[in-house]
Structures are given as structure tokens and as C-alpha cells.
Enzyme design. Structure first.
Site, mmCIF file in Angstrom:
data_model
loop_
_atom_site.group_PDB
_atom_site.id
_atom_site.type_symbol
_atom_site.label_atom_id
_atom_site.label_comp_id
_atom_site.label_asym_id
_atom_site.label_seq_id
_atom_site.Cartn_x
_atom_site.Cartn_y
_atom_site.Cartn_z
ATOM 1 N N ASP A 58 -4.911 -30.692 27.013
ATOM 2 C CA ASP A 58 -5.041 -32.130 26.778
ATOM 3 C C ASP A 58 -4.129 -32.597 25.642
ATOM 4 O OD1 ASP A 58 -7.008 -32.023 28.671
ATOM 5 O OD2 ASP A 58 -8.592 -32.866 27.413
ATOM 6 N N HIS B 66 -5.722 -27.513 24.007
ATOM 7 C CA HIS B 66 -4.889 -28.638 23.586
ATOM 8 C C HIS B 66 -3.512 -28.130 23.168
ATOM 9 C CE1 HIS B 66 -9.063 -29.946 23.096
ATOM 10 N NE2 HIS B 66 -8.636 -31.181 23.296
#
Length: 258
Positions: free
Chosen positions: A79, A225
């Protein structure tokens, strides 16, 4: 039937908010002590907070949290990118291990890093929508505000890749009735996860890797991430360990949930 259920949940959402403040108002009017007011308002608000923040509950939105398989297939998802420094290095590590992944991109980052987006696509990874701004107050947006966020990101991604993303992941994993209404209109499939790494909050890469290895099983979708430097030592340790356990890496496009 699906729309009817969503309307029921939306009604529950607003009724709980109303009930919380209605009860608090009665206690205040009757001059109850402050802690009675707190007791009256907290339970419904706590429930709503959990329902909104726990994407796995599927309370407001039906999301995919795992791959439908008994084989040792898992999906790495990243993400908040693309990041100009860390995303290319993440792509290098994935390439070295012949691993495919899914990247949920923020529109403003897409706009600033088009060549990285192009590389993600060219190397066979799946690209998803992760809102345009990912602002700290994004969860308070109206349906119209959400649609604007999602469509703006779709536009930037499609401009580079030639393809509109099919997948969406809510920022922070938070869902609301307004987001549910927006997704119903945009038609995206929402992707959650069942292994959360906490890689942005845990400073020790080894602890992150141990947690992931402990929780990962066939069909897992892992949340990572690619916007922080810690992701590099995490992947350097994680990818060989997952390979050693005979896992293969697929994208959310291969979820087999039809």
C-alpha cells in the site's frame, strides 16, 4: 437483496449514532453525573468504531481477504506507493525472487511517479486503487467525495497503464456507508487482508518477519507498505523464508473467488 442489506447497515450506523447522543442528552437533562453520560454514549460509538475499522468484518463492504485455494499460494500486497526511492528497490527484490505482487497506489503518488507505475505494470504486477489523497480525514468523506477520490486515481493509473484498476483498498482499512455507496457505483472489488504486518509501526524487521511467518498460510493476503526504508530488510529476510516454506507468489487478480 444486497442493496437492501447495505441500506439496513447504513440505517444501523445512523441509529447507533443517534441513540448514543440521545441517551447522553437524556442523562444530561436529568443532571446525571458525567460518567453516566459517558457510559451511555460509549458502547454504540465503540461498536461503530470497530465495525468501521475492521475491514474483515465485512460490515459495510463485502471484501476479499484471502485467496480461495488449498495450494501454497499467497498474495503480497503493498500500500501507499509508488515511492520514488523504496518502490524501485522493492521491485528489484521481487524480480530477484521471481515474485509477483499487488500494489495499491495513491493517486497523487501515481501522478508524481509515472515511470515507476509503468514499471510495476511491465513487470507483471497487479495495480489497485488506494484513493487519490489518502488524507487523515478521508474516512469522513461523503459518497460524492469518495467517488471523486476513486475516479481521480483510476484516471491517473489508466493514463499510464491503459487499464482502469479493478481493485480498491480503503485507506487504513476503514469502511463507511458513504464508501460502500461509492464502491457500488464505481464497481471496484474491495481487497482486504488476513495477515497484517504492522511494518510501518514495528521498527525491528525481524519481529515483522516472524509475525508474518507465524500467521501466513495457504491463501493468505499479506499487507505491507512500500513507502518506508524498513520494507527492504523485511523483504530481504521474508522472501527467502517464504520460498523455503514452498510458498508461491500470486497477485490478487488470481484470487479464484468467482
Amino acid at each position: 437483496m444486497k442493496i437492501q442489506k447495505e441500506m439496513q447497515k447504513k440505517l444501523i450506523f445512523y441509529m447507533l449514532i443517534f441513540d448514543a447522543f440521545f441517551i447522553a442528552g437524556i442523562f444530561l437533562f436529568l443532571d446525571f453525573p458525567w460518567y453516566f453520560i459517558l457510559i451511555g454514549i460509549l458502547p454504540p460509538l465503540v461498536f461503530l468504531a470497530i465495525a468501521c475499522s475492521k475491514i474483515q468484518w465485512n460490515f459495510f463492504i463485502q471484501a476479499v481477504h484471502s485467496i480461495n485455494t488449498n495450494e501454497l499460494k499467497i498474495a503480497l500486497t503493498f500500500d501507499d506507493g509508488p515511492h520514488p526511492i523504496y518502490t524501485p528497490q522493492v521491485l528489484d527484490l521481487l524480480k530477484n525472487h521471481k515474485a509477483k505482487a499487488s500494489f495499491f497506489l495513491i493517486g497523487i503518488n501515481v501522478k508524481d511517479n509515472p515511470f515507476i507505475v509503468e514499471r510495476i505494470k511491465d513487470e507483471g504486477h497487479t495495480i489497485g486503487n488506494h484513493s487519490f489523497s489518502h488524507s487523515k480525514t478521508i474516512d469522513f468523506k461523503s459518497k460524492k467525495g469518495w467517488i471523486k477520490e476513486i475516479e481521480a486515481t483510476d484516471f491517473e493509473i489508466q493514463k499510464i497503464t491503459g487499464e482502469k484498476p479493478k481493485f480498491f483498498r480503503p485507506p487504513y482499512g476503514v469502511t463507511t456507508p458513504h464508501l460502500a455507496a461509492a464502491i457500488r457505483e464505481t464497481g471496484h472489488l474491495v481487497i482486504g487482508w488476513n495477515v497484517r504486518s504492522f511494518d510501518t509501526s514495528t521498527k525491528n524487521p525481524q519481529k515483522v518477519v516472524q509475525k508474518i511467518l507465524r500467521e501466513t498460510k495457504a491463501g493468505s493476503i499479506l499487507l505491507l507498505h512500500d513507502r518506508h526504508e524498513n520494507i527492504l530488510p523485511i523483504l530481504e529476510q521474508l522472501l527467502p523464508e517464504l520460498e523455503r516454506k514452498n510458498y508461491t507468489f500470486v497477485t490478487v487478480n488470481e484470487r479464484n473467488d468467482e
